[in-house]
Design a protein around this motif. Structure first.
Motif, PDB file in Angstrom:
ATOM      1  N   ILE A 198       0.912  -1.161  -0.103  1.00 22.67           N
ATOM      2  CA  ILE A 198      -0.148  -0.023  -0.054  1.00 22.67           C
ATOM      3  C   ILE A 198       0.797   1.266   0.089  1.00 22.67           C
ATOM      4  O   ILE A 198       0.376   2.162  -0.621  1.00 22.67           O
ATOM      5  CB  ILE A 198      -0.898   0.014   1.242  1.00 22.67           C
ATOM      6  CG1 ILE A 198      -2.097  -1.303   0.984  1.00 22.67           C
ATOM      7  CG2 ILE A 198      -1.539   1.334   1.196  1.00 22.67           C
ATOM      8  CD1 ILE A 198      -2.799  -1.350   2.071  1.00 22.67           C
ATOM      9  N   MET A 199       1.944   1.101   0.670  1.00 22.38           N
ATOM     10  CA  MET A 199       2.788   2.504   0.713  1.00 22.38           C
ATOM     11  C   MET A 199       3.635   2.596  -0.848  1.00 22.38           C
ATOM     12  O   MET A 199       3.616   3.603  -1.092  1.00 22.38           O
ATOM     13  CB  MET A 199       3.942   2.048   1.783  1.00 22.38           C
ATOM     14  CG  MET A 199       3.464   2.243   3.035  1.00 22.38           C
ATOM     15  SD  MET A 199       4.787   1.975   4.576  1.00 22.38           S
ATOM     16  CE  MET A 199       6.243   2.636   4.000  1.00 22.38           C
ATOM     17  N   GLN A 200       3.766   1.708  -1.530  1.00 16.68           N
ATOM     18  CA  GLN A 200       4.376   1.524  -2.678  1.00 16.68           C
ATOM     19  C   GLN A 200       3.466   2.146  -3.678  1.00 16.68           C
ATOM     20  O   GLN A 200       3.622   2.938  -4.724  1.00 16.68           O
ATOM     21  CB  GLN A 200       4.958   0.427  -3.296  1.00 16.68           C
ATOM     22  CG  GLN A 200       6.151  -0.138  -2.624  1.00 16.68           C
ATOM     23  CD  GLN A 200       7.263   0.750  -2.554  1.00 16.68           C
ATOM     24  OE1 GLN A 200       7.601   1.156  -3.821  1.00 16.68           O
ATOM     25  NE2 GLN A 200       7.859   0.974  -1.638  1.00 16.68           N
ATOM     26  N   LEU A 201       2.205   1.564  -3.436  1.00 13.27           N
ATOM     27  CA  LEU A 201       0.884   2.250  -4.306  1.00 13.27           C
ATOM     28  C   LEU A 201       0.644   3.641  -4.044  1.00 13.27           C
ATOM     29  O   LEU A 201       0.445   4.491  -4.986  1.00 13.27           O
ATOM     30  CB  LEU A 201      -0.345   1.253  -4.085  1.00 13.27           C
ATOM     31  CG  LEU A 201      -0.379  -0.065  -4.645  1.00 13.27           C
ATOM     32  CD1 LEU A 201      -1.557  -0.662  -4.035  1.00 13.27           C
ATOM     33  CD2 LEU A 201      -0.345   0.108  -6.174  1.00 13.27           C
ATOM     34  N   ARG A 202       0.808   3.982  -2.923  1.00 11.87           N
ATOM     35  CA  ARG A 202       0.666   5.540  -2.518  1.00 11.87           C
ATOM     36  C   ARG A 202       1.996   6.316  -3.246  1.00 11.87           C
ATOM     37  O   ARG A 202       1.448   7.329  -3.816  1.00 11.87           O
ATOM     38  CB  ARG A 202       0.457   5.792  -1.263  1.00 11.87           C
ATOM     39  CG  ARG A 202      -0.797   5.356  -0.373  1.00 11.87           C
ATOM     40  CD  ARG A 202      -0.910   5.793   0.989  1.00 11.87           C
ATOM     41  NE  ARG A 202      -2.210   5.297   1.555  1.00 11.87           N
ATOM     42  CZ  ARG A 202      -2.334   5.338   2.951  1.00 11.87           C
ATOM     43  NH1 ARG A 202      -1.530   5.743   3.686  1.00 11.87           N
ATOM     44  NH2 ARG A 202      -3.515   5.010   3.315  1.00 11.87           N
ATOM     45  N   GLU A 203       3.011   5.908  -3.226  1.00 13.72           N
ATOM     46  CA  GLU A 203       4.227   6.566  -3.816  1.00 13.72           C
ATOM     47  C   GLU A 203       3.933   6.603  -5.028  1.00 13.72           C
ATOM     48  O   GLU A 203       4.365   7.682  -5.944  1.00 13.72           O
ATOM     49  CB  GLU A 203       5.424   5.910  -3.159  1.00 13.72           C
ATOM     50  CG  GLU A 203       6.678   6.520  -3.809  1.00 13.72           C
ATOM     51  CD  GLU A 203       7.982   5.561  -3.586  1.00 13.72           C
ATOM     52  OE1 GLU A 203       8.933   5.558  -4.287  1.00 13.72           O
ATOM     53  OE2 GLU A 203       7.732   4.976  -2.443  1.00 13.72           O
ATOM     54  N   HIS A 204       3.505   5.591  -5.801  1.00  9.45           N
ATOM     55  CA  HIS A 204       3.131   5.687  -7.261  1.00  9.45           C
ATOM     56  C   HIS A 204       2.181   6.755  -7.779  1.00  9.45           C
ATOM     57  O   HIS A 204       2.081   7.357  -8.638  1.00  9.45           O
ATOM     58  CB  HIS A 204       3.257   4.373  -7.885  1.00  9.45           C
ATOM     59  CG  HIS A 204       4.285   3.515  -8.068  1.00  9.45           C
ATOM     60  ND1 HIS A 204       5.305   3.907  -9.032  1.00  9.45           N
ATOM     61  CD2 HIS A 204       4.993   2.482  -7.267  1.00  9.45           C
ATOM     62  CE1 HIS A 204       6.245   3.065  -8.916  1.00  9.45           C
ATOM     63  NE2 HIS A 204       6.071   2.127  -7.680  1.00  9.45           N
ATOM     64  N   LYS A 205       1.170   6.737  -6.856  1.00  3.57           N
ATOM     65  CA  LYS A 205       0.282   7.588  -7.207  1.00  3.57           C
ATOM     66  C   LYS A 205       0.509   9.129  -6.976  1.00  3.57           C
ATOM     67  O   LYS A 205       0.027  10.028  -7.760  1.00  3.57           O
ATOM     68  CB  LYS A 205      -1.171   7.038  -6.308  1.00  3.57           C
ATOM     69  CG  LYS A 205      -2.422   7.988  -6.559  1.00  3.57           C
ATOM     70  CD  LYS A 205      -3.552   7.481  -6.122  1.00  3.57           C
ATOM     71  CE  LYS A 205      -4.780   8.241  -6.616  1.00  3.57           C
ATOM     72  NZ  LYS A 205      -5.853   7.569  -6.030  1.00  3.57           N
ATOM     73  N   ALA A 206       1.295   9.444  -6.151  1.00  7.44           N
ATOM     74  CA  ALA A 206       1.813  10.790  -5.854  1.00  7.44           C
ATOM     75  C   ALA A 206       2.675  11.270  -6.831  1.00  7.44           C
ATOM     76  O   ALA A 206       2.702  12.324  -7.260  1.00  7.44           O
ATOM     77  CB  ALA A 206       2.653  10.924  -4.298  1.00  7.44           C
TER      78      ALA A 206
ATOM     79  N   ASN B 161       2.454  10.278  -9.800  1.00  6.46           N
ATOM     80  CA  ASN B 161       1.582  10.187 -11.350  1.00  6.46           C
ATOM     81  C   ASN B 161       2.438   9.310 -12.084  1.00  6.46           C
ATOM     82  O   ASN B 161       2.509   9.260 -13.308  1.00  6.46           O
ATOM     83  CB  ASN B 161       1.439  11.534 -12.089  1.00  6.46           C
ATOM     84  CG  ASN B 161       0.621  12.333 -11.129  1.00  6.46           C
ATOM     85  OD1 ASN B 161      -0.401  12.085 -10.322  1.00  6.46           O
ATOM     86  ND2 ASN B 161       0.776  13.799 -10.992  1.00  6.46           N
TER      87      ASN B 161
ATOM     88  N   GLU C 278       1.243   6.112 -12.445  1.00 11.60           N
ATOM     89  CA  GLU C 278       0.450   5.264 -13.132  1.00 11.60           C
ATOM     90  C   GLU C 278      -0.018   5.668 -14.413  1.00 11.60           C
ATOM     91  O   GLU C 278      -0.262   6.724 -14.504  1.00 11.60           O
ATOM     92  CB  GLU C 278      -0.737   5.022 -11.986  1.00 11.60           C
ATOM     93  CG  GLU C 278      -0.005   4.177 -10.933  1.00 11.60           C
ATOM     94  CD  GLU C 278      -1.313   3.632 -10.061  1.00 11.60           C
ATOM     95  OE1 GLU C 278      -1.921   2.739 -10.454  1.00 11.60           O
ATOM     96  OE2 GLU C 278      -1.499   4.585  -9.141  1.00 11.60           O
TER      97      GLU C 278
END
Length: 76
Positions: free
Chosen positions: A53-61, A63, A65
């Motif tokens: 989840i931390m990696q997903l948030r980092e990638h979303k921040a 941009n 994705e």
């Protein structure tokens, strides 16, 4: 050929399943102690989910994705 399968049986019953037999006998005295293996696996999974989840948030921040709904030709 029978000796081969008897050897496999002896390997598992006499050596590899001994720790599991100990945990089974421990369950009557201490439920939490007998399920320590399950607790360890749950802890490992919880840590992995938090990391994911931390990696997903980092990638979303950042941009990073690419979320294009027309990624397939049949969705146009």
């Amino acid at each position: 050929m029978t000796a081969f399968f008897n050897g496999i049986q002896a390997l598992f019953v006499d050596f590899l399943f001994v720790p599991l037999d100990f945990l089974r006998s421990l369950e009557l005295r201490n439920w939490f102690g007998a399920n320590i293996l399950n607790w360890v696996f749950m802890l490992i999974c919880a840590v992995a989910i938090v990391y994911w989840i931390m990696q997903l948030r980092e990638h979303k921040a950042n941009n990073d994705e690419f979320q294009d709904t027309t990624a397939h030709s049949f969705l146009k």
